[in-house]
Every structure is written in structure tokens, then in C-alpha cells.
Design a protein around this motif. Structure first.
Motif, mmCIF file in Angstrom:
data_model
loop_
_atom_site.group_PDB
_atom_site.id
_atom_site.type_symbol
_atom_site.label_atom_id
_atom_site.label_comp_id
_atom_site.label_asym_id
_atom_site.label_seq_id
_atom_site.Cartn_x
_atom_site.Cartn_y
_atom_site.Cartn_z
ATOM 1 N N UNK A 121 -34.601 -102.444 -103.213
ATOM 2 C CA UNK A 121 -34.101 -103.653 -103.884
ATOM 3 C C UNK A 121 -33.455 -103.301 -105.220
ATOM 4 N N UNK A 122 -34.068 -102.378 -105.941
ATOM 5 C CA UNK A 122 -33.513 -101.971 -107.235
ATOM 6 C C UNK A 122 -32.133 -101.354 -107.039
ATOM 7 N N UNK A 123 -32.003 -100.477 -106.053
ATOM 8 C CA UNK A 123 -30.711 -99.841 -105.790
ATOM 9 C C UNK A 123 -29.660 -100.871 -105.381
ATOM 10 N N UNK A 124 -30.064 -101.811 -104.515
ATOM 11 C CA UNK A 124 -29.122 -102.829 -104.039
ATOM 12 C C UNK A 124 -28.688 -103.765 -105.166
ATOM 13 N N UNK A 125 -29.552 -103.923 -106.172
ATOM 14 C CA UNK A 125 -29.242 -104.825 -107.287
ATOM 15 C C UNK A 125 -28.522 -104.118 -108.426
ATOM 16 N N UNK A 126 -28.164 -102.848 -108.241
ATOM 17 C CA UNK A 126 -27.441 -102.138 -109.288
ATOM 18 C C UNK A 126 -28.314 -101.373 -110.248
ATOM 19 N N UNK A 127 -29.563 -101.122 -109.876
ATOM 20 C CA UNK A 127 -30.427 -100.278 -110.702
ATOM 21 C C UNK A 127 -31.488 -101.004 -111.501
ATOM 22 N N UNK A 128 -31.630 -102.336 -111.301
ATOM 23 C CA UNK A 128 -32.597 -103.081 -112.135
ATOM 24 C C UNK A 128 -32.939 -104.392 -111.448
ATOM 25 N N UNK A 129 -34.203 -104.751 -111.422
ATOM 26 C CA UNK A 129 -34.632 -106.081 -110.979
ATOM 27 C C UNK A 129 -35.559 -106.662 -112.039
ATOM 28 N N UNK A 130 -35.702 -107.959 -112.044
ATOM 29 C CA UNK A 130 -36.617 -108.591 -112.999
ATOM 30 C C UNK A 130 -38.057 -108.230 -112.655
ATOM 31 N N UNK A 131 -38.930 -108.277 -113.648
ATOM 32 C CA UNK A 131 -40.338 -108.053 -113.364
ATOM 33 C C UNK A 131 -40.873 -109.148 -112.451
ATOM 34 N N UNK A 132 -40.344 -110.355 -112.583
ATOM 35 C CA UNK A 132 -40.754 -111.452 -111.697
ATOM 36 C C UNK A 132 -40.544 -111.071 -110.239
ATOM 37 N N UNK A 133 -39.387 -110.484 -109.926
ATOM 38 C CA UNK A 133 -39.111 -110.079 -108.553
ATOM 39 C C UNK A 133 -40.040 -108.947 -108.124
ATOM 40 N N UNK A 134 -40.277 -107.986 -109.023
ATOM 41 C CA UNK A 134 -41.190 -106.894 -108.705
ATOM 42 C C UNK A 134 -42.594 -107.442 -108.421
ATOM 43 N N UNK A 135 -43.078 -108.345 -109.263
ATOM 44 C CA UNK A 135 -44.422 -108.914 -109.095
ATOM 45 C C UNK A 135 -44.507 -109.692 -107.787
ATOM 46 N N UNK A 136 -43.439 -110.400 -107.444
ATOM 47 C CA UNK A 136 -43.402 -111.143 -106.199
ATOM 48 C C UNK A 136 -43.540 -110.192 -105.004
ATOM 49 N N UNK A 137 -42.805 -109.091 -105.026
ATOM 50 C CA UNK A 137 -42.903 -108.107 -103.946
ATOM 51 C C UNK A 137 -44.281 -107.448 -103.923
ATOM 52 N N UNK A 138 -44.784 -107.066 -105.091
ATOM 53 C CA UNK A 138 -46.073 -106.374 -105.165
ATOM 54 C C UNK A 138 -47.210 -107.244 -104.638
ATOM 55 N N UNK A 139 -47.101 -108.541 -104.822
ATOM 56 C CA UNK A 139 -48.177 -109.436 -104.395
ATOM 57 C C UNK A 139 -47.956 -110.023 -103.007
ATOM 58 N N UNK A 140 -46.685 -110.296 -102.658
ATOM 59 C CA UNK A 140 -46.451 -111.131 -101.486
ATOM 60 C C UNK A 140 -45.508 -110.552 -100.427
ATOM 61 N N UNK A 141 -45.014 -109.332 -100.590
ATOM 62 C CA UNK A 141 -44.155 -108.749 -99.557
ATOM 63 C C UNK A 141 -44.906 -108.720 -98.223
ATOM 64 N N UNK A 142 -44.276 -109.131 -97.121
ATOM 65 C CA UNK A 142 -44.967 -109.182 -95.824
ATOM 66 C C UNK A 142 -45.600 -107.840 -95.448
ATOM 67 N N UNK A 143 -46.854 -107.909 -95.019
ATOM 68 C CA UNK A 143 -47.663 -106.776 -94.540
ATOM 69 C C UNK A 143 -48.116 -105.809 -95.636
ATOM 70 N N UNK A 144 -47.335 -105.624 -96.690
ATOM 71 C CA UNK A 144 -47.679 -104.590 -97.674
ATOM 72 C C UNK A 144 -47.960 -105.142 -99.069
ATOM 73 N N UNK A 145 -47.677 -106.411 -99.335
ATOM 74 C CA UNK A 145 -48.001 -107.004 -100.625
ATOM 75 C C UNK A 145 -49.499 -107.205 -100.763
ATOM 76 N N UNK A 146 -49.955 -107.344 -101.991
ATOM 77 C CA UNK A 146 -51.396 -107.425 -102.245
ATOM 78 C C UNK A 146 -52.038 -108.587 -101.490
#
Length: 386
Positions: free
Chosen positions: A26-51
Motif C-alpha cells: 500500500x505504501x508503494x502504491x501510494x507513492x511512498x507514504x500512507x497515513x497512520x490512520x490507514x496503517x492502524x486500520x490495516x494492522x487491526x482490521x485487514x482480513x485474516x491478518x489484522x489484529x
């Protein structure tokens, strides 16, 4: 920072690496940077692998943290006691409950057990749960109440009844803002030359620093959280209650009013991670295997709800809320002479209400429409501080 924490197993490490690759993509696709909000969303809720969407234990002694319902059944019994009273005395409030993020299902079970004891089972007990693993656990925990429990995939447009959201707001993704010489920057997530996740600050248009009182007066280097997701949730919740004939939402969580949240001394924010009952500040430690939370700005939450047409019924400490709602009387239904049953209940209550434990750090915000709110629930009220 080198954290000395228990090492996860091989399967857990593989899941975390999968999540890190997803984030890096996602970081690469977004040009090298994503918001922490997006990172936290993935870390907690990404399907199968989020917390919250993965399969690891979250709560209790086998998990990463302990919530009030896990500490004592008196917590759920007290909420049930208050809910039953409000439903019985408020002509416009239906005999229906709705719980957000029901965890293991223990709070729902304790509430329903108490209501069954009072012969006041609700017509329906709805649960909105986004984690398939937790939903399956809840279905097992609540098998005895299968006739009244129903799971939802989305909030209803309107609602009449009592809503419970125990520690829901703190798990919603936040944005990070840092004060720089040139103004407020957003602290997001990038990858270093070795592909490791790291923080990076960028100037971003539309950063909602209006949430911060006296933002211009805060010193350079000040770091804090912004909560557009939680604010959006409160708008949705407020609209849902406002569209119904009458309803109440009870939201216990840890946090502060805005005046306390954005103190100059709290210059590194409130972001915290929980892993195997260890609290630490590194959100990049085994992503997907740890909880990431931030304290709640209760002023922003209340304002969002009021803007949708509901009123603040109470804002107070968890200790005061539970005592006003009758937790002490519920404890005394068990005789002190029955020490095997009484002492665990008394110790659990102490943890819930003591200022040195959860009683002061945790607050309770109650919002509603056309509700007969018991006068005793206004003792030690702090709504004026919001």
C-alpha cells in the motif's frame, strides 16, 4: 527501540510478515507514504491478518489485555440493572439492546443473565461485530440466549432501545499530528531502505486540527492524535438514535475531555500498544499481533453526537458511574460470609471503581433522546468539563 517481549510462534510471525507485506504494498502504491490512520486500520482490521480479524486470543489471561467485563460479572449486571430501569421508566425506549464489538461475548452474557434473573429479557439483543473469529466465539458463549441474540453487519438507520459500546472508541484508527516550525504536519508511515516500517512527517492539506483546543499555542514538537473515524462513528450513532422515538447509548472507555487531552505536558500523545499484557509505544512491533489504541477525546465525541440531535445525559468517571448505577447493592446480594463467592466479586468491584485502578482513568459518556435518566446518575457528573 529493542522491546523485551515474548516471542510469537511461527504461525503468528508468518501472519505478521504477510500483513507487513500488505502494508508495504500500500505504501508503494501510494507513492511512498500512507497515513497512520490507514496503517492502524490495516494492522487491526485487514482480513485474516489484522489484529481483530485474525485468530489469536485477544482478551483475558491468554490474550493481550483485560477489559472490565472480564474482571467481574458485576460490570455487566450493573449495566443491565440500569438498562432495565431506563427501559421501564422511559415510554419511548423499546426493550431492545444493541452492543458494538462484543469481544468474547462475556458482557452480553452477564447482561442477559441479569435481565433473565429480573424476568426482563429484551425482545432482541443485537450485536454488531466485524471480527468473524470473535463472532463465532460470541455465538458459543451466548448459546443459552440464542432465541434473543442476533448479529448485525451494519448499524440500523434508526434505533429505539439501549446501546452499549464498551471500549469501542479507543480501537478506532487515529491520525497523528505533530507541531513543526512550519505548522502542523501529519505523521504517517513509510518504509526505510531495508523495507522496515518507520514514521515520516508530511504536510497534508485539510488536517483536522480544529479538534485541538488552542492548537496554535502548543509547542513545537507536540505530537497528538486526531480521531475523524471515531467522530464519524459518533455522528452515525447520534443520527441513529435521533431518528428513533427514544434511545440511550452508554460508552465506557479510557480518555479525557479535550481540555485534559491536549495538555502541554501530554506532548507525545496517548497512542499505546498491548501485547501479551505488556503495554508499550511501538506500533510497528509484530503488526497484526498486538492491539493499538489511543485515548478518547470525549469532548469531540459528545459534540459529534449533539450535532445530530441527541443530548449528553452524563459524563463521569467509571467508578462514579458504576456506584451510582448500583454495583455496591448488587455485590451485597452475595453474603460476605460466603467468602469463596464474595471475595472475588469484591476484589473485582474494587478494580472497576478504584481511582488507582480503572475507576478514574476510564470514563463513561451517555447520550440519548427521550430518556428518563435516573437523578442519582448525575452525582459527580462532569458534563460541564466537556
Amino acid at each position: 527501540m529493542q522491546l523485551q517481549l515474548p516471542e510469537p510462534g511461527a504461525d503468528a510471525q508468518l501472519a505478521s510478515h504477510t500483513l507487513q507485506q500488505l502494508v508495504a504494498g500500500e505504501i508503494a502504491a501510494a507513492g511512498g507514504w500512507i497515513s497512520f490512520e490507514r496503517y492502524m486500520d490495516l494492522a487491526l482490521y485487514a482480513p485474516q491478518v489484522g489484529y481483530y480479524s485474525g485468530g489469536s486470543a485477544k482478551l483475558g489471561k491468554e490474550g493481550d489485555f483485560t477489559t472490565a467485563p472480564e474482571i467481574s460479572p458485576l460490570y455487566g449486571a450493573t449495566l443491565a440493572h440500569l438498562a432495565a430501569e431506563v427501559i421501564a421508566t422511559s415510554a419511548d425506549v423499546d426493550n431492545v439492546l444493541l452492543e458494538f464489538g462484543a469481544g468474547t461475548g462475556k458482557l452480553a452474557r452477564d447482561i442477559l443473565a441479569e435481565l433473565q434473573l429480573r424476568e426482563a429479557l429484551p425482545r432482541k439483543y443485537f450485536i454488531l461485530e466485524i471480527s468473524a473469529q470473535l463472532r463465532a466465539q460470541q455465538q458459543e458463549t451466548l448459546a443459552a440466549f440464542a432465541s434473543v441474540v442476533e448479529w448485525l453487519d451494519a448499524l440500523p438507520e434508526s434505533f429505539s432501545g439501549v446501546v452499549v459500546g464498551n471500549e469501542v472508541l479507543d480501537a478506532m484508527p487515529v491520525r497523528l499530528a505533530v507541531k513543526a516550525a512550519e505548522g502542523w504536519l501529519e505523521r504517517g508511515v513509510a518504509c526505510d531502505a531495508q523495507g522496515r516500517l518507520r514514521f515520516e512527517d508530511r504536510a497534508v492539506a485539510g488536517l483536522p486540527v480544529a479538534q485541538i483546543p488552542d492548537a496554535d499555542e502548543l509547542p513545537q514538537g507536540y505530537l497528538t492524535e486526531l480521531a475523524p473515524v471515531a467522530i464519524g462513528f459518533m455522528h452515525t450513532l447520534g443520527r441513529m438514535l435521533a431518528r428513533g422515538p427514544g434511545g440511550l447509548a452508554i460508552l465506557p472507555d479510557y480518555g479525557f475531555s479535550a481540555a485534559e487531552y491536549y495538555l502541554q505536558d501530554r506532548d507525545q500523545g496517548t497512542l499505546m500498544c498491548h501485547y501479551r499484557h505488556h503495554a508499550h509505544p511501538d506500533p510497528f512491533y509484530w503488526p497484526g499481533l498486538q492491539d493499538i489504541t489511543a485515548h478518547v477525546d470525549f469532548t469531540a465525541m459528545a459534540v459529534a453526537a449533539v450535532e445530530e440531535g441527541v443530548e449528553v445525559l452524563a459524563y463521569t468517571s467509571q467508578g462514579a458511574f458504576l456506584l451510582n448505577a448500583g454495583i455496591g447493592e448488587l455485590l451485597l446480594r452475595t453474603s460476605p460470609e460466603d467468602s469463596l463467592r464474595y471475595l472475588p466479586l469484591a476484589n473485582g468491584m474494587q478494580k472497576l471503581i478504584s481511582p488507582a485502578e480503572m475507576g478514574e482513568l476510564f470514563k463513561v459518556l451517555a447520550i440519548g433522546k427521550n430518556v428518563e435518566w435516573p437523578a442519582r446518575m448525575l452525582r459527580h457528573d462532569r458534563t460541564h468539563r466537556l
